[in-house]
Design a protein around this motif. Structure first.
Motif, PDB file in Angstrom:
ATOM      1  N   VAL A   1     -54.148  34.825  91.059  1.00  0.00           N
ATOM      2  CA  VAL A   1     -55.358  34.788  91.385  1.00  0.00           C
ATOM      3  C   VAL A   1     -56.216  33.513  90.030  1.00  0.00           C
ATOM      4  O   VAL A   1     -56.596  32.241  90.686  1.00  0.00           O
TER       5      VAL A   1
ATOM      6  N   PRO B   1     -54.763  30.605  89.056  1.00  0.00           N
ATOM      7  CA  PRO B   1     -55.203  29.005  89.367  1.00  0.00           C
ATOM      8  C   PRO B   1     -55.987  28.534  90.404  1.00  0.00           C
ATOM      9  O   PRO B   1     -56.793  27.719  89.969  1.00  0.00           O
ATOM     10  N   TYR B   2     -56.915  30.079  90.951  1.00  0.00           N
ATOM     11  CA  TYR B   2     -58.230  29.767  91.825  1.00  0.00           C
ATOM     12  C   TYR B   2     -59.310  30.019  91.424  1.00  0.00           C
ATOM     13  O   TYR B   2     -59.901  29.174  90.734  1.00  0.00           O
ATOM     14  N   SER B   3     -59.152  30.972  90.285  1.00  0.00           N
ATOM     15  CA  SER B   3     -60.458  31.652  89.324  1.00  0.00           C
ATOM     16  C   SER B   3     -59.674  32.280  87.825  1.00  0.00           C
ATOM     17  O   SER B   3     -59.322  33.215  88.512  1.00  0.00           O
TER      18      SER B   3
END
Length: 400
Positions: free
Chosen positions: A106, A108-110
């Protein structure tokens, strides 16, 4: 006259097999779990730095997985209350692995969600270190020599994990990337979970109502002489030896070598520790664990002083190796003390309490060394030597 709790002999509830088979599975399972626990910090830091993230974020993710270790004692009571402690540790391994997988996928996204997952992973970290060690008395055999030899194996698992974990991460990062490295570590800890369930069964020491709460357990440890000395000697030595990696880098110029040679010094420290653990398997510690801790703590202080006065590189390598060797001996003595002096109904909590405080003290020692190293290279080593020697002297005076 001081009195301590009598340690259980560890023989009751053992599976119908010799302790050797259970010990072999224990060594593999403990090594895999600790490789994952120790390597995870390196993996998440590299995940940020190799991806171009800022240094403060790398430090934040690293702290997210190590900081929660201090809360470990508040989840460790389950080790002493569960009908089968193997299930608790196996679940902790699975939980750690799943949370680590989620965190690296997760990120790279958050990065916020990644930090929250790493905090959850860190909460069960102490169960993979001290919690796993608390299973050893029920596996190693009833006599003290077998227990002490098994503790030598346990020391080796920590040494191997501390060396292999970061090395595996570095190799996988070079081959693929840090995300894959995190997934490999998660796979290792899942395998460890399966092996934990295959360890010999040991029944709980008593009813759940007899198991003290975490704060009460800490109070009992402080009021019990041998465990109190185990507690403050462990934290003193852990914070002191934690300055060595910082000193290794800072002293490279004074030793007439490049900064890359700092890796040789830290490797020498690790090799010394592995040599000591191998020796402890062949010739286990004898005598009273309480006294052994004091003697080894004083010897570690002497090794730190030797590092401080060494001005030749090859001599520094030997001094670092000697420090690692003596620290492993001290660690084995503390494992013996935890096993032999802990109350049966709170043994798991005692192991985790001391392990969690040890990790915290080591982090504090590293941070303090880094903050004062600019004042003088020898200042952190001098402080560490005095602290360890003082703790050993206080323990000896208190016992007498």
């Amino acid at each position: 006259m001081e009195t301590g709790w009598a340690g259980r002999d560890g023989s009751s509830g053992q599976a119908d097999e010799g302790p050797g088979g259970g010990l072999a599975r224990y060594v593999v399972a403990a090594t895999l779990a600790r490789v994952a626990d120790g390597g995870a910090v390196v993996a998440v830091v590299l995940m940020v730095t190799t991806g171009g993230g800022p240094g403060w974020l790398a430090g934040l993710l690293g702290a997210a997985i190590t900081g929660p270790h201090l809360a470990g004692p508040f989840v460790a009571r389950a080790l002493d209350t569960a009908r089968d402690g193997r299930t608790v540790i196996a679940f902790a391994c699975l939980f750690h692995g799943v949370a680590l997988v989620g965190a690296v996928l997760v990120y790279p996204y958050s990065w916020v969600v990644s930090i929250l997952l790493l905090i959850l992973s860190g909460l069960v970290g102490p169960l993979l270190t001290g919690g796993v060690s608390s299973r050893l008395p029920a596996i190693a055999g009833a006599d003290r020599r077998s227990q002490r030899r098994a503790q030598g194996w346990d020391v080796a698992t920590y040494g191997i994990a501390g060396t292999v974990g970061p090395s595996v991460v570095a190799a996988v990062v070079a081959w693929a990337n840090a995300t894959v490295a995190g997934l490999v570590l998660a796979g290792a800890v899942v395998v460890a979970a399966g092996l934990m369930r295959l360890l010999p069964y040991a029944p709980p020491a008593g009813a759940a109502s007899e198991v003290p709460r975490p704060v009460r357990t800490l109070g009992l440890m402080i009021s019990n002489g041998p465990l109190r000395r185990t507690l403050y000697l462990t934290t003193a030595v852990a914070s002191s030896v934690a300055v060595l990696p910082v000193i290794a880098v800072a002293s490279a110029g004074a030793l007439g070598v490049g900064h890359a040679a700092a890796g040789v010094l830290t490797a020498a420290y690790g090799i010394g520790g592995l040599i000591a653990s191998a020796g402890l398997m062949v010739r286990p510690l004898t005598g009273e664990a309480d006294r052994s801790m004091m003697l080894f703590a004083g010897a570690v202080a002497a090794a730190l002083a030797l590092v401080a006065v060494t001005t030749v590189f090859w001599a520094a390598v030997l001094a670092y190796a000697m420090a690692g060797l003596l620290n492993s001996g001290f660690f084995a003595a503390t494992l013996a003390a935890r096993s032999e002096y802990a109350p049966p109904a709170a043994r798991g909590q005692v192991f985790v309490w001391i392990g969690a405080l040890k990790i915290t003290a080591g982090s504090a020692g590293t941070a303090l060394a880094g903050s004062v190293i600019t004042t003088g290279i020898h200042l952190p080593l001098a402080a560490a030597t005095v602290l360890t020697l003082a703790a050993a002297a206080i323990a000896l005076a208190e016992k007498r």
